[in-house]
Design a protein around this motif. Structure first.
Motif, short mmCIF file in Angstrom:
data_model
loop_
_atom_site.label_atom_id
_atom_site.label_comp_id
_atom_site.label_asym_id
_atom_site.label_seq_id
_atom_site.Cartn_x
_atom_site.Cartn_y
_atom_site.Cartn_z
N ARG A 181 17.37 24.04 1.27
CA ARG A 181 16.48 24.23 0.12
C ARG A 181 15.62 25.48 0.25
NH1 ARG A 181 16.40 18.59 0.94
NH2 ARG A 181 14.59 18.83 2.26
N GLY A 182 15.77 26.19 1.37
CA GLY A 182 14.98 27.39 1.61
C GLY A 182 15.41 28.58 0.76
N GLU A 183 14.69 29.67 0.93
CA GLU A 183 14.97 30.87 0.16
C GLU A 183 16.31 31.49 0.57
OE1 GLU A 183 10.56 30.87 1.21
OE2 GLU A 183 12.34 31.03 2.44
N ILE A 184 16.86 32.21 -0.37
CA ILE A 184 18.00 33.07 -0.08
C ILE A 184 17.42 34.48 0.00
CG2 ILE A 184 20.16 34.03 -0.95
CD1 ILE A 184 20.66 31.25 -2.23
N GLU B 80 5.75 30.58 7.64
CA GLU B 80 6.17 29.91 6.41
C GLU B 80 7.59 30.28 5.98
OE1 GLU B 80 3.74 33.52 5.39
OE2 GLU B 80 3.36 31.78 6.59
N ALA B 81 8.16 31.31 6.58
CA ALA B 81 9.53 31.73 6.24
C ALA B 81 10.53 30.82 6.94
CB ALA B 81 9.74 33.17 6.64
N TYR B 82 11.30 30.10 6.18
CA TYR B 82 12.38 29.27 6.73
C TYR B 82 13.52 29.29 5.71
CZ TYR B 82 14.57 25.29 9.14
OH TYR B 82 15.43 24.46 9.82
N PRO B 83 14.15 30.46 5.57
CA PRO B 83 15.16 30.62 4.53
C PRO B 83 16.43 29.85 4.81
CG PRO B 83 14.99 32.62 5.82
CD PRO B 83 13.92 31.69 6.30
N PHE B 84 17.18 29.67 3.78
CA PHE B 84 18.47 29.00 3.84
C PHE B 84 19.57 29.96 4.29
CE2 PHE B 84 22.26 28.29 0.95
CZ PHE B 84 22.91 27.42 1.79
N LEU B 85 19.51 31.21 3.79
CA LEU B 85 20.60 32.14 3.99
C LEU B 85 20.06 33.57 3.93
CD1 LEU B 85 23.76 32.67 3.98
CD2 LEU B 85 23.63 32.47 1.48
N ILE B 86 20.59 34.45 4.79
CA ILE B 86 20.27 35.87 4.74
C ILE B 86 21.55 36.62 4.39
CG2 ILE B 86 19.49 37.90 6.03
CD1 ILE B 86 18.01 35.91 7.92
#
Length: 138
Positions: A4-7, A50-56
């Motif tokens: 559900r994290g950021e892309i 706070e950064a816990y992205p889904f995909l880079i």
């Protein structure tokens, strides 16, 4: 893996970033899209708690810090690498030298940028769906 994290998309070409943002806006995913023009800014963001992205998704050829250097920093930073974030390259230069560099490292994908909007949409959709369907490691 935080599905559900950021892309995160990292690309120094503003036209490519605009196309990728437009493509993403028509896809059915609810993940917030965060874009960066260079690897250094992306890395500084990834270092924040706070950064816990889904995909880079990163371009390779960028000034300051290229995509390979960004991936190396992500891998060598225990706090970031412990978050288990898939790291995919998307670049206009799919050549044998790049592929050898890619294959000799532990990256999660290498895709050539498409010039056709529909093909770019399908590619980005496939990349995200693949990782959405992957079994999370956490």
């Amino acid at each position: 893996m935080n599905s559900r994290g950021e892309i995160i998309i990292v690309d120094d070409d503003t036209d490519d970033l605009e196309i990728l943002k437009e493509v993403y806006s028509i896809l059915p995913f609810e993940n917030r899209l965060v874009v960066f023009n260079d690897g250094e800014d992306a890395y500084q963001y990834l270092k924040t708690p706070e950064a816990y992205p889904f995909l880079i998704i990163s371009d390779i050829n960028m000034p300051k810090m290229n995509g390979f250097e960004l991936r190396d920093k992500v891998l060598s930073d225990a706090e970031i690498s412990n978050r288990i974030i898939p790291f995919v390259f998307i670049s206009t230069c799919a050549n044998r030298t790049m592929m050898k560099t890619y294959c000799s490292n532990s990256f999660h994908g290498y895709f050539e940028k498409k010039s056709d909007f529909t093909e770019m949409t399908e590619m980005l959709d496939n990349i995200i769906r693949y990782w959405k369907n992957a079994v999370p490691a956490d």
